[in-house]
Scaffold this motif. Structure first.
Motif, PDB file in Angstrom:
ATOM      1  N   VAL A 166      23.668  69.740  13.727  1.00 40.73           N
ATOM      2  CA  VAL A 166      23.201  69.150  14.884  1.00 40.73           C
ATOM      3  C   VAL A 166      24.191  68.372  14.862  1.00 40.73           C
ATOM      4  O   VAL A 166      25.285  67.558  14.001  1.00 40.73           O
ATOM      5  N   ARG A 167      24.384  68.644  16.274  1.00 33.54           N
ATOM      6  CA  ARG A 167      26.166  67.664  17.401  1.00 33.54           C
ATOM      7  C   ARG A 167      25.402  67.135  18.379  1.00 33.54           C
ATOM      8  O   ARG A 167      24.607  67.658  19.150  1.00 33.54           O
ATOM      9  N   THR A 173      18.650  67.142  24.712  1.00 34.13           N
ATOM     10  CA  THR A 173      17.690  67.036  23.373  1.00 34.13           C
ATOM     11  C   THR A 173      18.225  66.710  22.179  1.00 34.13           C
ATOM     12  O   THR A 173      17.646  65.692  21.577  1.00 34.13           O
ATOM     13  N   ARG A 174      19.392  67.476  22.290  1.00 36.87           N
ATOM     14  CA  ARG A 174      19.623  67.290  20.373  1.00 36.87           C
ATOM     15  C   ARG A 174      20.260  66.089  19.633  1.00 36.87           C
ATOM     16  O   ARG A 174      20.287  64.900  19.404  1.00 36.87           O
ATOM     17  N   ALA A 175      20.547  65.500  21.635  1.00 39.22           N
ATOM     18  CA  ALA A 175      21.916  64.309  21.562  1.00 39.22           C
ATOM     19  C   ALA A 175      20.243  63.066  21.020  1.00 39.22           C
ATOM     20  O   ALA A 175      20.661  62.024  20.531  1.00 39.22           O
ATOM     21  N   PHE A 199      21.887  63.444   6.317  1.00 36.18           N
ATOM     22  CA  PHE A 199      22.739  63.821   6.535  1.00 36.18           C
ATOM     23  C   PHE A 199      23.730  64.268   7.614  1.00 36.18           C
ATOM     24  O   PHE A 199      23.390  65.586   7.226  1.00 36.18           O
ATOM     25  N   ARG A 200      24.109  64.095   8.971  1.00 38.65           N
ATOM     26  CA  ARG A 200      24.600  65.375   9.211  1.00 38.65           C
ATOM     27  C   ARG A 200      26.254  65.314   9.585  1.00 38.65           C
ATOM     28  O   ARG A 200      27.118  64.442  10.480  1.00 38.65           O
ATOM     29  N   LEU A 205      31.010  66.818  16.089  1.00 38.35           N
ATOM     30  CA  LEU A 205      31.996  67.847  16.870  1.00 38.35           C
ATOM     31  C   LEU A 205      31.470  68.358  18.106  1.00 38.35           C
ATOM     32  O   LEU A 205      30.577  68.619  18.496  1.00 38.35           O
ATOM     33  N   HIS A 206      32.685  69.404  18.764  1.00 37.39           N
ATOM     34  CA  HIS A 206      32.097  69.718  20.289  1.00 37.39           C
ATOM     35  C   HIS A 206      32.181  71.581  19.723  1.00 37.39           C
ATOM     36  O   HIS A 206      32.485  72.404  18.489  1.00 37.39           O
TER      37      HIS A 206
END
Length: 384
Positions: A166-167, A173-175, A199-200, A205-206
């Motif tokens: 996940v980024r 939503t992901r943020a 652990f992400r 990263l973009h």
């Protein structure tokens, strides 16, 4: 962008990936033996995480490869055909290469229990086509199968570390999802799974960073990432990521163009499947038409029973009547159309076990309501 700016951006990306590699290696070398579990959707982000972990294991001498790494994908049994083919093939490639290199990698594809599959719930129990307010599919077909596997590893090892691709910049939503897990530490407790730490590694990263890496670096298990890149290009979208929490469910079936279940009626239009058709996969047109028809009949009150499966009639506080499941006649029609779709496309879309479970559920429902003479279940199930 001039040459100096491009060089500065490249230096920044190099530093980012160096930091990610350092984090992965440091965490792997921690003084405990908690297994790693990579949530693998087959999409760009989880592929990048898998690539970096595989690369890290190769860099270590065999004596230091002490921690097992599970790479876990999920097949809902109604995945977009090209997507599930990619998942199965890539998992097999990773498995074969890991065995050849002697890496402690275990691959697994989880699937929903037969009695909780899409067709058994839709046709057997009459659940209406999923929408945003009644997204019954995500929990049964995505969360539970993968969570069950994770829990089995927790039971065996006492604790596990779940690596997710996940980024923060992927979407608002992901943020927000990242924020729920963010305690300022490398590892965060999972919201729902006891004994599971999250652990992400690629969280900062973009999208451009991900794509550039995949385009310039061949996977350490062999082959190339070109097939994955082509899959995104043809689908005009992205993957439905691995989901292990109900808090993350909105990532599946959003307004963005994601590839996932070809039966998904949560989105208004399946832009990704349309993208495959427009890219030359005309054989998927009947699937698209069937999906659109499923969405169109959802709120037809003539196709829904008045009572819920438990016999209750539901009326909201505002006085709105909420109909129950699809009628048996509508379910019979869905089944017949599904069988015809199989004949038209030459694809197996429903298993014999699912058909038997549907048969059983219909028989029990007819017996309960004393309607045995109104519908010949055996003839309908056999497609006669």
């Amino acid at each position: 962008m001039d040459g100096a700016e491009a060089l500065a951006l490249e230096d920044e990306r190099t530093a980012l990936f160096d930091a990610i590699r350092s984090d992965l290696l440091d965490e792997y070398r921690q003084n405990h033996d908690w297994p790693w579990i990579i949530g693998y959707s087959g999409g760009k982000d989880s592929t990048l995480v898998t690539h970096l972990v595989f690369e890290m294991l190769l860099s270590l001498p065999p004596s230091q490869r002490s921690r097992p790494v599970h790479i876990v994908a999920n097949d809902t049994l109604v995945e977009s055909p090209l997507v599930v083919q990619h998942i199965i093939e890539s998992i097999e490639e990773i498995k074969n290469a890991a065995n050849a290199f002697g890496l402690p990698i275990i691959t697994k594809i989880t699937r929903p229990a037969p009695d909780q599959s899409f067709w058994v719930n839709l046709i057997g129990r009459g659940y209406p086509s999923p929408n945003r307010s009644f997204r019954w599919c995500t929990d049964r077909m995505k969360i539970l199968p993968t969570s069950r596997y994770i829990k089995s590893q927790v039971d065996a090892a006492g604790q596990v570390i779940l690596l997710l691709g996940v980024r923060r910049s992927e979407s608002s939503t992901r943020a927000a999802s990242v924020g729920r897990y963010d305690n300022g530490e490398r590892l965060n407790k999972h919201n729902d799974l006891v004994g599971c730490m999250v652990f992400r590694p690629i969280v900062e990263l973009h999208t451009d960073d991900v794509w550039e890496f995949l385009a310039l670096n061949e996977p350490p298990w062999g082959g190339s990432h070109l097939k994955l890149i082509g899959l995104y290009r043809n689908a005009s979208g992205g993957e439905c990521p691995v989901v292990t929490s109900k808090d993350d469910a909105p990532s599946c079936g959003t307004t963005s163009s994601r590839f996932g279940c070809w039966t998904c009626t949560v989105v208004e239009k399946d832009r990704s499947l349309e993208g495959f058709v427009e890219s030359g996969y005309a054989e998927f047109t009947p699937l698209l038409d069937f999906r659109d028809w499923l969405a169109s009949i959802r709120n037809d009150k003539e196709r829904r029973q008045a009572r819920r499966r438990d016999g209750r009639i539901t009326i909201t506080e505002g006085g709105t009547f909420i109909p129950g499941p699809f009628t048996l006649q509508t379910r019979a029609e869905i089944f017949e159309r599904l069988r015809n779709l199989e004949a038209e496309t030459g694809q197996r879309l429903i298993s014999d076990e699912e058909v038997d479970l549907i048969h059983q559920l219909w028989s029990e429902e007819i017996a309960d309501h004393g309607k045995a003479r109104s519908l010949n279940v055996r003839e309908v199930v056999k497609g006669k």
